[in-house]
Motif scaffolding. Structure first.
Motif, PDB file in Angstrom:
ATOM      1  N   LEU A 221       0.855  -1.123  -0.061  1.00  0.00           N
ATOM      2  CA  LEU A 221       0.054   0.029  -0.033  1.00  0.00           C
ATOM      3  C   LEU A 221       0.820   1.296  -0.092  1.00  0.00           C
ATOM      4  O   LEU A 221       0.691   2.169  -0.665  1.00  0.00           O
ATOM      5  CB  LEU A 221      -1.089   0.020   1.151  1.00  0.00           C
ATOM      6  N   GLN A 222       1.993   1.221   0.610  1.00  0.00           N
ATOM      7  CA  GLN A 222       2.741   2.512   0.946  1.00  0.00           C
ATOM      8  C   GLN A 222       3.493   2.855  -0.397  1.00  0.00           C
ATOM      9  O   GLN A 222       3.833   3.911  -0.967  1.00  0.00           O
ATOM     10  CB  GLN A 222       4.041   2.132   1.868  1.00  0.00           C
ATOM     11  N   LEU A 223       3.890   1.475  -1.141  1.00  0.00           N
ATOM     12  CA  LEU A 223       4.301   1.663  -2.700  1.00  0.00           C
ATOM     13  C   LEU A 223       3.158   2.368  -3.547  1.00  0.00           C
ATOM     14  O   LEU A 223       3.686   3.273  -4.318  1.00  0.00           O
ATOM     15  CB  LEU A 223       4.787   0.191  -3.132  1.00  0.00           C
ATOM     16  N   LEU A 224       2.117   2.134  -3.549  1.00  0.00           N
ATOM     17  CA  LEU A 224       1.259   2.481  -4.259  1.00  0.00           C
ATOM     18  C   LEU A 224       0.959   4.015  -4.038  1.00  0.00           C
ATOM     19  O   LEU A 224       0.692   4.726  -4.950  1.00  0.00           O
ATOM     20  CB  LEU A 224      -0.086   1.772  -4.114  1.00  0.00           C
ATOM     21  N   GLU A 225       0.874   4.400  -2.689  1.00  0.00           N
ATOM     22  CA  GLU A 225       0.761   5.870  -2.457  1.00  0.00           C
ATOM     23  C   GLU A 225       1.959   6.549  -2.856  1.00  0.00           C
ATOM     24  O   GLU A 225       1.793   7.715  -3.574  1.00  0.00           O
ATOM     25  CB  GLU A 225       0.486   5.918  -0.777  1.00  0.00           C
ATOM     26  N   GLN A 226       3.035   6.084  -2.767  1.00  0.00           N
ATOM     27  CA  GLN A 226       4.550   6.809  -3.099  1.00  0.00           C
ATOM     28  C   GLN A 226       4.400   6.950  -4.610  1.00  0.00           C
ATOM     29  O   GLN A 226       4.789   7.971  -5.453  1.00  0.00           O
ATOM     30  CB  GLN A 226       5.520   6.149  -2.788  1.00  0.00           C
ATOM     31  N   ALA A 227       4.012   5.855  -5.144  1.00  0.00           N
ATOM     32  CA  ALA A 227       4.073   5.976  -6.871  1.00  0.00           C
ATOM     33  C   ALA A 227       2.844   6.881  -7.361  1.00  0.00           C
ATOM     34  O   ALA A 227       3.106   7.813  -8.393  1.00  0.00           O
ATOM     35  CB  ALA A 227       3.734   4.568  -7.708  1.00  0.00           C
ATOM     36  N   GLN A 228       1.701   7.148  -6.629  1.00  0.00           N
ATOM     37  CA  GLN A 228       0.592   8.063  -6.984  1.00  0.00           C
ATOM     38  C   GLN A 228       1.199   9.588  -6.941  1.00  0.00           C
ATOM     39  O   GLN A 228       0.953  10.287  -7.688  1.00  0.00           O
ATOM     40  CB  GLN A 228      -0.554   7.753  -6.239  1.00  0.00           C
ATOM     41  N   ALA A 229       1.924   9.777  -5.539  1.00  0.00           N
ATOM     42  CA  ALA A 229       2.668  10.962  -5.354  1.00  0.00           C
ATOM     43  C   ALA A 229       3.408  11.486  -6.354  1.00  0.00           C
ATOM     44  O   ALA A 229       3.348  12.568  -6.882  1.00  0.00           O
ATOM     45  CB  ALA A 229       2.909  10.885  -4.036  1.00  0.00           C
ATOM     46  N   GLU A 230       4.472  10.345  -6.842  1.00  0.00           N
ATOM     47  CA  GLU A 230       5.183  10.801  -8.033  1.00  0.00           C
ATOM     48  C   GLU A 230       4.624  10.957  -9.312  1.00  0.00           C
ATOM     49  O   GLU A 230       4.944  11.934  -9.886  1.00  0.00           O
ATOM     50  CB  GLU A 230       6.247   9.445  -8.027  1.00  0.00           C
ATOM     51  N   PRO A 238      -4.355  14.898 -10.610  1.00  0.00           N
ATOM     52  CA  PRO A 238      -4.610  13.952 -10.011  1.00  0.00           C
ATOM     53  C   PRO A 238      -4.660  12.530 -10.764  1.00  0.00           C
ATOM     54  O   PRO A 238      -5.092  12.556 -12.207  1.00  0.00           O
ATOM     55  CB  PRO A 238      -5.875  14.028  -9.358  1.00  0.00           C
ATOM     56  N   LEU A 239      -4.333  11.481 -10.107  1.00  0.00           N
ATOM     57  CA  LEU A 239      -4.555  10.157 -10.731  1.00  0.00           C
ATOM     58  C   LEU A 239      -5.796   9.492 -10.815  1.00  0.00           C
ATOM     59  O   LEU A 239      -6.718   9.734 -10.149  1.00  0.00           O
ATOM     60  CB  LEU A 239      -3.665   9.173  -9.875  1.00  0.00           C
ATOM     61  N   GLN A 240      -6.221   9.319 -12.096  1.00  0.00           N
ATOM     62  CA  GLN A 240      -7.549   9.046 -12.384  1.00  0.00           C
ATOM     63  C   GLN A 240      -7.993   7.471 -12.503  1.00  0.00           C
ATOM     64  O   GLN A 240      -9.063   7.066 -11.939  1.00  0.00           O
ATOM     65  CB  GLN A 240      -7.954   9.474 -13.973  1.00  0.00           C
ATOM     66  N   ALA A 241      -6.881   6.428 -12.562  1.00  0.00           N
ATOM     67  CA  ALA A 241      -7.102   5.143 -12.418  1.00  0.00           C
ATOM     68  C   ALA A 241      -5.595   4.546 -12.352  1.00  0.00           C
ATOM     69  O   ALA A 241      -4.643   5.174 -12.768  1.00  0.00           O
ATOM     70  CB  ALA A 241      -7.619   4.801 -14.046  1.00  0.00           C
ATOM     71  N   PRO A 242      -5.626   3.355 -11.516  1.00  0.00           N
ATOM     72  CA  PRO A 242      -4.471   2.691 -11.274  1.00  0.00           C
ATOM     73  C   PRO A 242      -3.656   2.434 -12.368  1.00  0.00           C
ATOM     74  O   PRO A 242      -2.238   2.644 -12.477  1.00  0.00           O
ATOM     75  CB  PRO A 242      -4.813   1.406 -10.436  1.00  0.00           C
ATOM     76  N   ASP A 243      -4.083   2.110 -13.456  1.00  0.00           N
ATOM     77  CA  ASP A 243      -3.343   1.789 -14.853  1.00  0.00           C
ATOM     78  C   ASP A 243      -2.662   2.788 -15.175  1.00  0.00           C
ATOM     79  O   ASP A 243      -1.492   2.569 -15.914  1.00  0.00           O
ATOM     80  CB  ASP A 243      -4.211   1.375 -16.010  1.00  0.00           C
ATOM     81  N   GLU A 244      -2.843   4.029 -14.952  1.00  0.00           N
ATOM     82  CA  GLU A 244      -1.893   5.044 -15.597  1.00  0.00           C
ATOM     83  C   GLU A 244      -0.502   4.968 -14.730  1.00  0.00           C
ATOM     84  O   GLU A 244       0.604   5.532 -15.276  1.00  0.00           O
ATOM     85  CB  GLU A 244      -2.592   6.535 -15.017  1.00  0.00           C
ATOM     86  N   LEU A 245      -0.468   4.265 -13.474  1.00  0.00           N
ATOM     87  CA  LEU A 245       0.922   4.318 -13.003  1.00  0.00           C
ATOM     88  C   LEU A 245       1.671   3.277 -13.908  1.00  0.00           C
ATOM     89  O   LEU A 245       3.244   3.519 -13.938  1.00  0.00           O
ATOM     90  CB  LEU A 245       0.774   3.593 -11.662  1.00  0.00           C
ATOM     91  N   LEU A 246       1.434   2.358 -14.466  1.00  0.00           N
ATOM     92  CA  LEU A 246       2.009   1.377 -15.258  1.00  0.00           C
ATOM     93  C   LEU A 246       2.324   2.025 -16.648  1.00  0.00           C
ATOM     94  O   LEU A 246       3.491   2.005 -17.094  1.00  0.00           O
ATOM     95  CB  LEU A 246       1.240  -0.094 -15.524  1.00  0.00           C
ATOM     96  N   SER A 247       1.382   2.733 -17.364  1.00  0.00           N
ATOM     97  CA  SER A 247       1.299   3.378 -18.556  1.00  0.00           C
ATOM     98  C   SER A 247       2.153   4.459 -18.624  1.00  0.00           C
ATOM     99  O   SER A 247       3.118   4.817 -19.598  1.00  0.00           O
ATOM    100  CB  SER A 247      -0.053   3.758 -19.192  1.00  0.00           C
ATOM    101  N   SER A 248       2.531   5.055 -17.509  1.00  0.00           N
ATOM    102  CA  SER A 248       3.385   6.126 -17.320  1.00  0.00           C
ATOM    103  C   SER A 248       4.821   5.729 -16.934  1.00  0.00           C
ATOM    104  O   SER A 248       5.857   6.700 -17.087  1.00  0.00           O
ATOM    105  CB  SER A 248       2.977   7.222 -16.218  1.00  0.00           C
TER     106      SER A 248
END
Length: 276
Positions: A221-230, A238-248
């Motif tokens: 969970l902490q890894l996801l929160e840090q990735a969202q902040a980055e 703002p992050l719209q969907a979790p898949d954006e973390l992978l595509s970016s």
């Protein structure tokens, strides 16, 4: 036999009746007399009930508990609820160890709209039944759910663990207490630090294995929160969907959950998925 000896029992009975009437109708300044809470719904004070039971407080507790549990046809009426509250409480005063009384009172009072009264009865039972893990277990659940005091709740569950009948049961009680306290922290970092500390300090191998999984899950969970902040810092939105973390490219893969429950993204925040 003399007339005097024949009169003595009658005089004794009259004195006892007078004492009973005085106990029922006398009350200290500022305190009300007995209240009639409905048809035939009077709850006598504990000392009066001991008197009527010839000094046997255990018999008096059994009788009052039976009255409390046999009431139920109009349980939703205010007078009937008040009768039950006072009846269970009086039975607890007479015999705080009474198993049926604390068990049923917990269900009817604690979880039925009068938690403060149910908790008092559970506290008495916890102190009296020093061999029984159930009262402190129920007390801990109530303290967490209704008093919102996870520290006290955990202390009660730790006490229950000392009375457990097996190592597995003790580990389960330890685990519940730890997770209650972990859930009280407002940030993932604080909760993670707490879980790591508990994992490193416990000598219970079952509890340690369980905490290790919780630590790994919280690290995910902490890894996801840090990735969202980055991501939000780089994109300025703002992050719209979790898949954006992978595509970016911010994340190469989503973290795995050792408990196989996974994570969820709601209202712009990552959360631990629960079984609720």
């Amino acid at each position: 036999m003399s007339k005097r000896s024949n009169i003595l029992p009658l005089l004794t009975a009259l004195v006892l009746v007078a004492a009973f009437i005085a106990l029922v109708w006398w009350s200290p300044p500022g305190k009300p007399r007995l209240e009639v809470l409905g048809e035939d719904r009077v709850v006598l004070p504990a000392p009066v009930q001991v008197f009527l039971a010839a000094g046997d407080r255990y018999l008096a507790a059994n009788i009052e508990n039976f009255r409390a549990m046999s009431s139920g046809t109009e349980a939703n009426l205010p007078a009937e609820r008040e009768f039950r509250l006072r009846s269970f409480d009086t039975a607890s005063q007479l015999n705080p160890c009474h198993e049926d009384n604390y068990y049923v009172a917990n269900a009817i009072l604690t979880w039925g709209g009068a938690p403060e009264h149910g908790i008092d009865i559970l506290r008495r039972a916890t102190h009296c039944r020093s061999w029984d893990y159930s009262p402190p277990f129920f007390l801990g659940l109530a303290q967490n759910s209704f008093l919102h005091d996870p520290a006290k709740a955990r202390a009660s569950l730790e006490l229950a663990a000392t009375r457990a009948s097996s190592e597995d049961q003790a580990s389960s009680l330890h685990r519940i207490g730890v997770m209650m306290e972990a859930g009280s922290y407002q940030s993932t970092a604080a909760s993670l630090a707490f879980l790591r500390h508990e994992m490193e300090s416990t000598h219970d191998q079952r509890l340690k294995a369980m905490l290790e999984k919780r630590v790994q899950r919280m690290e995910g969970l902490q890894l996801l929160e840090q990735a969202q902040a980055e991501f939000e810092q780089k994109t300025g939105r703002p992050l719209q969907a979790p898949d954006e973390l992978l595509s970016s490219g911010v994340l190469q893969a989503f973290p795995s959950d050792p408990m196989r429950l996974g994570y969820e993204f709601e209202d712009g925040h990552f959360r631990l998925r629960s079984t609720d």
